[in-house]
Scaffold this motif. Sequence first.
Motif, short mmCIF file in Angstrom:
data_model
loop_
_atom_site.label_atom_id
_atom_site.label_comp_id
_atom_site.label_asym_id
_atom_site.label_seq_id
_atom_site.Cartn_x
_atom_site.Cartn_y
_atom_site.Cartn_z
N SER A 84 -9.49 80.70 -5.84
CA SER A 84 -10.16 79.34 -5.42
C SER A 84 -10.02 78.38 -6.55
O SER A 84 -10.35 78.62 -7.94
N GLN B 187 -12.75 55.41 -4.35
CA GLN B 187 -11.91 56.25 -5.01
C GLN B 187 -10.48 55.68 -5.27
O GLN B 187 -9.87 55.07 -4.06
N TRP C 217 -5.25 78.76 -4.23
CA TRP C 217 -4.05 78.62 -5.01
C TRP C 217 -3.33 80.04 -5.06
O TRP C 217 -4.10 81.06 -5.19
N LYS D 280 -5.87 59.44 -6.93
CA LYS D 280 -6.47 60.74 -7.15
C LYS D 280 -6.32 61.92 -6.25
O LYS D 280 -6.06 61.61 -5.10
N GLN D 281 -5.85 62.99 -6.84
CA GLN D 281 -5.51 64.23 -5.79
C GLN D 281 -6.28 65.25 -6.37
O GLN D 281 -6.44 65.79 -7.51
N SER D 282 -7.03 65.94 -5.30
CA SER D 282 -7.73 67.00 -5.45
C SER D 282 -7.20 68.36 -5.77
O SER D 282 -6.37 68.21 -5.05
N LEU D 283 -7.43 69.02 -6.66
CA LEU D 283 -6.86 70.32 -6.77
C LEU D 283 -7.59 71.41 -6.16
O LEU D 283 -7.53 72.66 -6.39
N ASN D 284 -8.93 71.22 -5.55
CA ASN D 284 -9.44 72.00 -4.86
C ASN D 284 -9.02 72.92 -3.47
O ASN D 284 -7.87 72.29 -3.09
N GLY D 285 -9.21 74.16 -3.58
CA GLY D 285 -8.58 74.77 -2.25
C GLY D 285 -8.07 76.30 -2.97
O GLY D 285 -8.37 76.62 -4.03
N LYS E 299 -6.62 55.60 -4.74
CA LYS E 299 -5.53 56.25 -3.70
C LYS E 299 -4.63 57.17 -4.61
O LYS E 299 -3.94 58.23 -4.12
#
Length: 78
Positions: free
Chosen positions: A78, A38, A49, A42-47, A40
Amino acid sequence: MKNKYIWEDPKTVYINKEKGHAIAMPFDSVDDALSGEQSKYKQSLNGKWKFFWQRGLDNQPDGFEKPGYDVSNWDEIS
């Protein structure tokens, strides 16, 4: 014969649907891009909020967009 429902018409393909697109992810080099790893960048927005819902734009909390604003009483999604 006329279709009973709009979604039965094969020419209708974009109702409540995003048009097709390609996602371009940056890499530092061609070798990095071809490595299978992947990016570097790329930033996941999962989690979780913090979320504050209100109807319309009137009576917005002052300064809610600033870093340090107290959102401890906002709901979480979520």
